[in-house]
Write an enzyme that holds these catalytic residues in place. Structure first.
Site, PDB file in Angstrom:
ATOM      1  N   LYS A  73      42.699   4.252 -28.649  1.00 22.71           N
ATOM      2  CA  LYS A  73      44.151   4.428 -28.755  1.00 22.71           C
ATOM      3  C   LYS A  73      44.525   4.918 -30.153  1.00 22.71           C
ATOM      4  O   LYS A  73      43.752   4.776 -31.097  1.00 22.71           O
ATOM      5  CB  LYS A  73      44.851   3.105 -28.432  1.00 22.71           C
ATOM      6  CG  LYS A  73      44.436   1.943 -29.314  1.00 22.71           C
ATOM      7  CD  LYS A  73      44.940   0.607 -28.737  1.00 22.71           C
ATOM      8  CE  LYS A  73      44.541  -0.548 -29.625  1.00 22.71           C
ATOM      9  NZ  LYS A  73      44.841  -1.852 -29.044  1.00 22.71           N
ATOM     10  N   TYR A 115      58.261   7.616 -60.738  1.00 18.55           N
ATOM     11  CA  TYR A 115      59.659   7.369 -60.364  1.00 18.55           C
ATOM     12  C   TYR A 115      60.077   5.952 -60.713  1.00 18.55           C
ATOM     13  O   TYR A 115      59.320   4.997 -60.486  1.00 18.55           O
ATOM     14  CB  TYR A 115      59.842   7.554 -58.846  1.00 18.55           C
ATOM     15  CG  TYR A 115      59.801   8.986 -58.396  1.00 18.55           C
ATOM     16  CD1 TYR A 115      60.701   9.923 -58.893  1.00 18.55           C
ATOM     17  CD2 TYR A 115      58.870   9.392 -57.447  1.00 18.55           C
ATOM     18  CE1 TYR A 115      60.663  11.246 -58.450  1.00 18.55           C
ATOM     19  CE2 TYR A 115      58.837  10.705 -56.992  1.00 18.55           C
ATOM     20  CZ  TYR A 115      59.730  11.621 -57.510  1.00 18.55           C
ATOM     21  OH  TYR A 115      59.693  12.906 -57.072  1.00 18.55           O
TER      22      TYR A 115
HETATM   23  C1  LIG Z   1      43.699  -2.603 -29.185  1.00 10.10           C
HETATM   24  C2  LIG Z   1      43.185  -3.503 -28.144  1.00 10.10           C
HETATM   25  C3  LIG Z   1      41.865  -3.965 -28.185  1.00 10.10           C
HETATM   26  C4  LIG Z   1      40.938  -3.690 -29.344  1.00 10.10           C
HETATM   27  O1  LIG Z   1      41.255  -4.558 -30.416  1.00 10.10           O
HETATM   28  P1  LIG Z   1      40.383  -4.576 -31.749  1.00 10.10           P
HETATM   29  O2  LIG Z   1      40.906  -5.731 -32.499  1.00 10.10           O
HETATM   30  O3  LIG Z   1      40.653  -3.279 -32.439  1.00 10.10           O
HETATM   31  O4  LIG Z   1      38.967  -4.703 -31.340  1.00 10.10           O
HETATM   32  C5  LIG Z   1      41.403  -4.718 -27.107  1.00 10.10           C
HETATM   33  N1  LIG Z   1      42.211  -5.011 -26.066  1.00 10.10           N
HETATM   34  C6  LIG Z   1      43.504  -4.620 -26.016  1.00 10.10           C
HETATM   35  C7  LIG Z   1      44.342  -4.989 -24.844  1.00 10.10           C
HETATM   36  C8  LIG Z   1      44.026  -3.861 -27.049  1.00 10.10           C
HETATM   37  O5  LIG Z   1      45.319  -3.475 -27.001  1.00 10.10           O
END
Ligand SMILES: *Cc1c(COP(=O)(O)O)cnc(C)c1O
Length: 362
Positions: free
Chosen positions: A36, A257
């Site tokens: 993702k 800044y």
């Molecule tokens: C993002 C996600 C994961 C992976 O999580 P990590 O902590 O990056 O390993 C697993 N299951 C779901 C439902 C997620 O949304």
């Protein structure tokens, strides 16, 4: 022309190694590899292509991310972690044969009233205590039965839940959630999936049929107090930039800044070719460091859109053109994120379109 702007060097060999190490931690589980948000900023298509022969499926957050992989020719199943949000999305899920989470009543209604052309692969999401997505105990049996009764749904379908506190293994929450999930699904048929990265490491009893690693594949620790090196994993991404000029400061002169930082003595300050326009946060809690010539240098003053200042007193031999590592190999992002009041996940997700990607060891 050599490019001196902010570059994400992505080592695909390390990605493959990390995957193999995680697979060894849970040798009997299939792997739903999490890609993702552009594979946590590493480039979803490259990551998916690199892991396609190893992973059993890929997990994405939304339809656009799924379509991106589909259009790139990824053939392994692509699974939507939040499922479809309306009928239009469901029809695309159907057409592209994506797999989908079913976590609410509206989705059940939609698959019951929409005529699909392909068998639908679903993952029934159970809420075991995170209270984000999924059916709680009182509603799970009904949801399960509706899916069983739906001719368009492939049986047995999969069962999943998600852990809220797995990065804090001293808390009892994960064990309670596990017990709740197993209690709810006692009489349900289907493969089970529970574990994100932190859960994979801390709870062998949660490995089940499918693990869902994300952050560990990219070589980052899910725990605040441990770097990833403790598990033999290595950072896949090294985010690097360069020193574009060096300023000589007299005592009392200020930097950047708002003139928020004042030189306490005669000293050199370096200007790094990276700013919040590249995704490096402007706000910090305590001064983060960067690495130059194997030495660390602290950020001083405010991060600007395109540049930031560093204190070169720790790197007296620094010169214009030197490579500056913002995080990565030999300088884990876990050591940077707390100074920025955040976690590696968010830093990866914030990288902007200005970043140049360089893939090595393909
Ligand atoms: C993002 C996600 C994961 C992976 O999580 P990590 O902590 O990056 O390993 C697993 N299951 C779901 C439902 C997620 O949304």
């Amino acid at each position: 022309m050599k490019y001196h702007g902010t570059t994400a060097v992505i080592d695909l060999n390390i990605l493959r190694n990390n995957f193999d190490i995680i697979k060894k931690m849970a040798p009997h589980s299939k792997v739903l590899a999490m890609v993702k948000r552009n594979a946590y900023g590493h480039g979803a298509i490259k990551v998916a292509k690199t892991l396609e022969s190893k992973a059993d499926a890929f997990g994405v957050a939304c339809l656009a991310e799924a379509i991106n992989l589909f259009d790139a020719g990824i053939k392994k199943p692509i699974m939507l972690l939040k499922g479809f949000l309306d009928e239009e999305e469901l029809l695309i899920v159907d057409k592209c044969k994506f797999e989908t989470v079913i976590h609410n009543e509206e989705q059940l209604n939609l698959i019951e009233k929409t005529k699909l052309t392909n068998p639908l692969h679903v993952w029934l999401k159970i809420d075991s205590g995170m209270h984000r997505l999924g059916f709680q105990r009182s509603l799970a049996e009904k949801a399960y039965q509706r899916l069983i009764g739906n001719k368009q749904v492939v049986k047995p379908f999969k069962l999943m839940t998600h852990m809220s506190d797995a990065d804090c293994p001293e808390r009892p929450k994960t064990a309670n959630q596990l017990a709740e999930f197993f209690r709810i699904t006692t009489n349900f048929q289907g493969e089970k999936s529970i574990a994100n990265s932190a859960t994979i490491i801390t709870h062998k009893d949660a490995h089940a049929d499918w693990i869902r690693p994300g952050i560990t594949m990219y070589g980052c620790s899910p725990f605040a107090d441990k770097t990833v090196l403790e598990y033999g994993l290595e950072p896949v991404m090294t985010l690097e930039s360069s020193l574009i000029t060096i300023q000589n400061l007299a005592p009392g002169e200020t930097v950047g800044y708002g003139s928020t930082w004042t030189a306490p003595e005669q000293m050199l300050a370096g200007i790094v070719n990276t700013g919040y326009g590249d995704g490096y946060p402007r706000i910090s809690v305590t001064p983060p460091e960067v690495m130059i010539n194997n030495k660390t240098a602290k950020l001083i003053g405010r991060v600007a859109m395109d540049m930031m200042n560093i204190d070169l007193r720790t790197v007296p031999n620094a010169k214009v053109g030197d490579r500056v590592i913002l995080w990565g190999k030999d300088f884990p992002i876990e050591n940077v994120a707390p100074h920025l009041g955040t976690v590696s996940y968010e830093l990866f997700c914030q990288l902007t379109a200005r970043i140049v990607y360089k893939y090595i060891n393909e």
